[in-house]
Design an enzyme around this catalytic site. Structure first.
Site, PDB file in Angstrom:
ATOM      1  N   LYS A  25     -16.667   9.734   2.390  1.00  0.00           N
ATOM      2  CA  LYS A  25     -17.664   8.939   1.498  1.00  0.00           C
ATOM      3  C   LYS A  25     -18.967   9.073   2.348  1.00  0.00           C
TER       4      LYS A  25
ATOM      5  N   ASP B 162     -25.185  19.988  -7.211  1.00  0.00           N
ATOM      6  CA  ASP B 162     -24.990  18.582  -7.593  1.00  0.00           C
ATOM      7  C   ASP B 162     -23.599  18.136  -7.844  1.00  0.00           C
TER       8      ASP B 162
ATOM      9  N   THR C  37     -15.886  -2.432  -9.470  1.00  0.00           N
ATOM     10  CA  THR C  37     -17.280  -1.733  -8.622  1.00  0.00           C
ATOM     11  C   THR C  37     -18.562  -1.988  -9.572  1.00  0.00           C
ATOM     12  N   ASP C  38     -19.520  -1.650  -8.911  1.00  0.00           N
ATOM     13  CA  ASP C  38     -20.957  -1.747  -9.868  1.00  0.00           C
ATOM     14  C   ASP C  38     -20.769  -0.201 -10.610  1.00  0.00           C
ATOM     15  N   GLU C  39     -20.062   0.963 -10.306  1.00  0.00           N
ATOM     16  CA  GLU C  39     -20.129   2.001 -10.964  1.00  0.00           C
ATOM     17  C   GLU C  39     -19.780   1.878 -12.520  1.00  0.00           C
TER      18      GLU C  39
ATOM     19  N   ASN D 123     -30.002   8.650  -0.903  1.00  0.00           N
ATOM     20  CA  ASN D 123     -29.290   9.367   0.069  1.00  0.00           C
ATOM     21  C   ASN D 123     -29.965   9.757   1.247  1.00  0.00           C
TER      22      ASN D 123
ATOM     23  N   ASP E 156       0.883  -1.219  -0.048  1.00  0.00           N
ATOM     24  CA  ASP E 156      -0.084  -0.081  -0.017  1.00  0.00           C
ATOM     25  C   ASP E 156       0.956   1.195   0.159  1.00  0.00           C
TER      26      ASP E 156
ATOM     27  N   LYS F 115     -11.696   2.459 -13.659  1.00  0.00           N
ATOM     28  CA  LYS F 115     -11.994   1.181 -13.073  1.00  0.00           C
ATOM     29  C   LYS F 115     -12.518   0.186 -14.551  1.00  0.00           C
TER      30      LYS F 115
ATOM     31  N   TYR G 227     -13.338   8.452 -12.151  1.00  0.00           N
ATOM     32  CA  TYR G 227     -12.982   7.113 -11.574  1.00  0.00           C
ATOM     33  C   TYR G 227     -13.670   6.011 -12.204  1.00  0.00           C
ATOM     34  N   SER G 228     -14.848   5.965 -12.338  1.00  0.00           N
ATOM     35  CA  SER G 228     -15.714   4.900 -12.984  1.00  0.00           C
ATOM     36  C   SER G 228     -14.769   4.360 -14.148  1.00  0.00           C
ATOM     37  N   ALA G 229     -14.708   5.335 -15.083  1.00  0.00           N
ATOM     38  CA  ALA G 229     -13.894   5.112 -16.496  1.00  0.00           C
ATOM     39  C   ALA G 229     -12.469   4.338 -16.322  1.00  0.00           C
TER      40      ALA G 229
HETATM   41  P1  NAD Z   1      -9.733   3.543  -0.037  1.00  0.00           P
HETATM   42  O1  NAD Z   1      -9.824   4.620  -0.790  1.00  0.00           O
HETATM   43  O2  NAD Z   1     -10.292   3.259   1.320  1.00  0.00           O
HETATM   44  O3  NAD Z   1      -8.387   2.766   0.069  1.00  0.00           O
HETATM   45  C1  NAD Z   1      -7.522   2.596  -1.145  1.00  0.00           C
HETATM   46  C2  NAD Z   1      -6.118   2.139  -0.911  1.00  0.00           C
HETATM   47  O4  NAD Z   1      -5.450   2.053  -1.879  1.00  0.00           O
HETATM   48  C3  NAD Z   1      -5.482   3.048   0.204  1.00  0.00           C
HETATM   49  O5  NAD Z   1      -5.085   2.365   1.387  1.00  0.00           O
HETATM   50  C4  NAD Z   1      -4.269   3.787  -0.520  1.00  0.00           C
HETATM   51  O6  NAD Z   1      -3.518   4.074   0.163  1.00  0.00           O
HETATM   52  C5  NAD Z   1      -4.095   2.377  -1.680  1.00  0.00           C
HETATM   53  N1  NAD Z   1      -3.577   2.958  -2.632  1.00  0.00           N
HETATM   54  C6  NAD Z   1      -4.153   3.984  -3.655  1.00  0.00           C
HETATM   55  N2  NAD Z   1      -2.983   4.193  -4.752  1.00  0.00           N
HETATM   56  C7  NAD Z   1      -2.123   3.231  -4.660  1.00  0.00           C
HETATM   57  C8  NAD Z   1      -0.994   2.920  -5.318  1.00  0.00           C
HETATM   58  N3  NAD Z   1      -0.634   3.635  -6.419  1.00  0.00           N
HETATM   59  N4  NAD Z   1      -0.260   2.022  -4.817  1.00  0.00           N
HETATM   60  C9  NAD Z   1      -0.506   1.304  -3.706  1.00  0.00           C
HETATM   61  N5  NAD Z   1      -1.641   1.452  -2.949  1.00  0.00           N
HETATM   62  C10 NAD Z   1      -2.195   2.513  -3.484  1.00  0.00           C
HETATM   63  O7  NAD Z   1     -10.723   2.397  -0.910  1.00  0.00           O
HETATM   64  P2  NAD Z   1     -11.945   1.288  -0.640  1.00  0.00           P
HETATM   65  O8  NAD Z   1     -13.159   1.950  -0.453  1.00  0.00           O
HETATM   66  O9  NAD Z   1     -11.258   0.386   0.309  1.00  0.00           O
HETATM   67  O10 NAD Z   1     -11.748   0.454  -1.985  1.00  0.00           O
HETATM   68  C11 NAD Z   1     -11.013  -0.459  -2.298  1.00  0.00           C
HETATM   69  C12 NAD Z   1     -11.179  -1.088  -3.753  1.00  0.00           C
HETATM   70  O11 NAD Z   1     -12.775  -1.460  -3.675  1.00  0.00           O
HETATM   71  C13 NAD Z   1     -11.004  -0.248  -4.786  1.00  0.00           C
HETATM   72  O12 NAD Z   1     -10.599  -0.802  -5.924  1.00  0.00           O
HETATM   73  C14 NAD Z   1     -12.435   0.338  -5.194  1.00  0.00           C
HETATM   74  O13 NAD Z   1     -12.644   0.634  -6.573  1.00  0.00           O
HETATM   75  C15 NAD Z   1     -13.225  -1.064  -4.586  1.00  0.00           C
HETATM   76  N6  NAD Z   1     -14.703  -0.683  -4.379  1.00  0.00           N
HETATM   77  C16 NAD Z   1     -14.797   0.076  -3.457  1.00  0.00           C
HETATM   78  C17 NAD Z   1     -16.545   0.250  -3.160  1.00  0.00           C
HETATM   79  C18 NAD Z   1     -16.778   1.167  -1.869  1.00  0.00           C
HETATM   80  O14 NAD Z   1     -18.133   1.315  -1.703  1.00  0.00           O
HETATM   81  N7  NAD Z   1     -15.586   1.690  -1.131  1.00  0.00           N
HETATM   82  C19 NAD Z   1     -17.518  -0.405  -3.806  1.00  0.00           C
HETATM   83  C20 NAD Z   1     -16.979  -1.264  -4.855  1.00  0.00           C
HETATM   84  C21 NAD Z   1     -15.673  -1.468  -5.109  1.00  0.00           C
HETATM   85  O1  DAU Z   2     -20.826   1.765  -6.081  1.00  0.00           O
HETATM   86  C1  DAU Z   2     -19.591   1.623  -5.515  1.00  0.00           C
HETATM   87  C2  DAU Z   2     -18.644   2.770  -5.339  1.00  0.00           C
HETATM   88  O2  DAU Z   2     -19.112   3.456  -4.208  1.00  0.00           O
HETATM   89  C3  DAU Z   2     -17.223   2.681  -5.382  1.00  0.00           C
HETATM   90  O3  DAU Z   2     -16.870   2.151  -6.329  1.00  0.00           O
HETATM   91  C4  DAU Z   2     -16.416   3.980  -5.000  1.00  0.00           C
HETATM   92  O4  DAU Z   2     -14.997   3.895  -4.790  1.00  0.00           O
HETATM   93  C5  DAU Z   2     -17.312   4.629  -3.623  1.00  0.00           C
HETATM   94  O5  DAU Z   2     -16.793   6.058  -3.610  1.00  0.00           O
HETATM   95  C6  DAU Z   2     -18.655   4.580  -4.086  1.00  0.00           C
HETATM   96  O6  DAU Z   2     -18.993   5.819  -4.945  1.00  0.00           O
HETATM   97  P1  DAU Z   2     -20.256   6.729  -4.787  1.00  0.00           P
HETATM   98  O7  DAU Z   2     -20.197   8.089  -5.518  1.00  0.00           O
HETATM   99  O8  DAU Z   2     -21.769   6.112  -4.748  1.00  0.00           O
HETATM  100  O9  DAU Z   2     -20.225   7.135  -3.162  1.00  0.00           O
HETATM  101  P2  DAU Z   2     -20.242   8.402  -2.202  1.00  0.00           P
HETATM  102  O10 DAU Z   2     -19.902   7.923  -0.870  1.00  0.00           O
HETATM  103  O11 DAU Z   2     -19.175   9.346  -2.562  1.00  0.00           O
HETATM  104  O12 DAU Z   2     -21.438   9.084  -2.376  1.00  0.00           O
HETATM  105  C7  DAU Z   2     -22.732   8.028  -2.128  1.00  0.00           C
HETATM  106  C8  DAU Z   2     -23.950   9.090  -2.919  1.00  0.00           C
HETATM  107  O13 DAU Z   2     -24.247  10.285  -1.731  1.00  0.00           O
HETATM  108  C9  DAU Z   2     -23.973   9.674  -4.005  1.00  0.00           C
HETATM  109  O14 DAU Z   2     -24.939   9.673  -4.552  1.00  0.00           O
HETATM  110  C10 DAU Z   2     -23.495  11.097  -4.039  1.00  0.00           C
HETATM  111  C11 DAU Z   2     -23.881  11.511  -2.564  1.00  0.00           C
HETATM  112  N1  DAU Z   2     -23.184  12.470  -1.497  1.00  0.00           N
HETATM  113  C12 DAU Z   2     -22.048  12.028  -1.338  1.00  0.00           C
HETATM  114  C13 DAU Z   2     -21.063  12.889  -0.551  1.00  0.00           C
HETATM  115  C14 DAU Z   2     -19.519  12.503  -0.196  1.00  0.00           C
HETATM  116  C15 DAU Z   2     -23.786  13.783  -1.011  1.00  0.00           C
HETATM  117  O15 DAU Z   2     -25.028  13.720  -1.263  1.00  0.00           O
HETATM  118  N2  DAU Z   2     -23.200  14.305  -0.163  1.00  0.00           N
HETATM  119  C16 DAU Z   2     -21.792  14.030  -0.099  1.00  0.00           C
HETATM  120  O16 DAU Z   2     -21.151  14.868   0.787  1.00  0.00           O
END
Ligand code: NAD
Ligand code: DAU
Length: 334
Positions: free
Chosen positions: A186, A269, A123-125, A246, A33, A151, A147-149
């Protein structure tokens, strides 16, 4: 078995490392990491002194380091990524660098060392917004944000390494996770921590965007099933089949913490804000026997309690990284 886990100091990665080491006493993990703003060794503090966990601070884009670590491992589970949509809108470069190019470095190393599996956590995104019904694994990729692009780009690279080189690779696509150690940029941890500090809760647009929330340990169990029973070359959707707006989530948080709804503040937005996410998890359920174990009501309540009991953890984080980014996007401070 020795496994290279990337991004294991982040939210899902740290929960997964703990879950996997506890469940499989014969496994060891090398946790690579970079410790970006989202990586936090405090997330792993209870693993100090655990001989089966070796932390390496480094970049997945560093091919010499990745090659060297890959030699010692039998498989890769790849979590490391830039993950926050809002940050990708402000500054996409790191997303392309880590999510696309970094994944490529790992794929090359995995191919060279003939690993038994490359498990790519996506991710589902990548499917984009889902107006109605839900997306299956065969649906087209239609990402909306950088981001999603990025991924989606990494998913296509992983799939191409399976087709072209026979790399035993699997992709998982999960819905929104929540739980302990989620970085407070988040939605859920931001809203809980702001409410605890009696600060405004910024809701983008009308607050009626829908997300399918999955407790992080349900995600870990799904990854476990895919790792042990999944078929190379396949994609598995992971989701709870329970969309919430939300506003529903934010009102649940305020209600649990006995805080007034007047803390809600509607703000500009997010550009290209996906209205609704919904994935169909039938394949992982039918083929691998996975079922989510946690209901949103119980696990969200427990998550809220976790943030109530760990104020030092999120206060340290919020004092810097998040505030700066929010001000850059919205021109206002929290
Ligand atoms: P996060 O942002 O909490 O953690 C990401 C980690 O990756 C961090 O510890 C960061 O230091 C490390 N990292 C980033 N760039 C790096 C690099 N170049 N080399 C080594 N380490 C690096 O993310 P998360 O929410 O735990 O997500 C983890 C994975 O799951 C991601 O691939 C994300 O796309 C996927 N995912 C997340 C969600 C969600 O809701 N959080 C949902 C579906 C999929
Ligand atoms: O669906 C999986 C994805 O979920 C992961 O791949 C991403 O890494 C993760 O960040 C997450 O993406 P979202 O954009 O859905 O999550 P976020 O928590 O940023 O936002 C959730 C929803 O809430 C979205 O509709 C935007 C809204 N939002 C978010 C924030 C941070 C707000 O209304 N206010 C806020 O301050």
């Amino acid at each position: 078995m020795n496994i290279l886990v990337t991004g294991g100091a982040g939210f899902i990665g740290s929960n997964f490392v703990r879950y996997f080491l506890e469940k499989y006493p014969a496994y060891s993990i090398i946790n690579l990491d970079k410790l970006t703003y989202a990586g936090n060794l405090e997330n792993l503090s209870d693993l100090q002194g655990e001989p089966r966990h070796r932390f390496v601070c480094g970049d997945i884009g560093d091919s010499d380091l990745v090659t060297q670590l890959s030699e010692e491992c039998d498989a890769i589970i790849h979590f490391a990524a830039e993950t926050h949509v809002d940050r990708s809108i402000v500054d996409p470069e790191a997303f392309i660098q880590t999510n696309v190019l970094g994944t490529h470095v790992l794929l090359e190393a995995s191919r060279k060392h003939a690993h038994r599996l490359f498990l790519h956590i996506s991710t589902d995104e990548v499917y984009g917004s889902c107006p109605e019904g839900d997306f299956t694994e065969d649906d087209r990729l239609n990402p909306s944000s950088p981001y999603s692009a990025s991924k989606a780009g990494s998913d296509l690279l992983v799939a191409s390494y399976h087709k072209t080189y026979g790399l035993p690779a699997i992709i998982t696509r999960c819905s929104n996770n929540y739980g302990p150690f989620q970085f407070p940029e988040k939605l859920i941890p931001l809203m809980i921590s702001n409410a605890l500090e009696n600060k405004p809760l910024p809701i983008y647009g009308d607050g009626l965007n829908i997300r399918d929330w999955l407790y992080v340990l349900d995600h870990c169990e799904a990854i476990d099933r895919v790792f042990h029973q999944g078929t190379a070359g396949e994609i598995y959707n992971i989701g709870a089949e329970g969309g919430k707006t939300n506003l529903d989530i934010v009102k649940f948080v305020l209600n649990t913490l006995e805080k007034p709804t007047s803390l809600i503040q509607y703000v500009k937005d997010r550009p290209a804000h996906d209205r609704r996410y919904a994935v169909n998890p039938k394949k992982i359920k039918d083929e691998l026997g996975w079922q989510p174990q946690y209901s949103i009501e119980t696990a969200l309540e427990e998550t809220i309690q976790w943030y109530c009991h760990h104020p030092d953890w999120w206060k340290r984080i919020k004092s810097g990284a998040y505030r700066h980014m929010y001000e850059k996007i919205y021109g206002a401070s929290l």
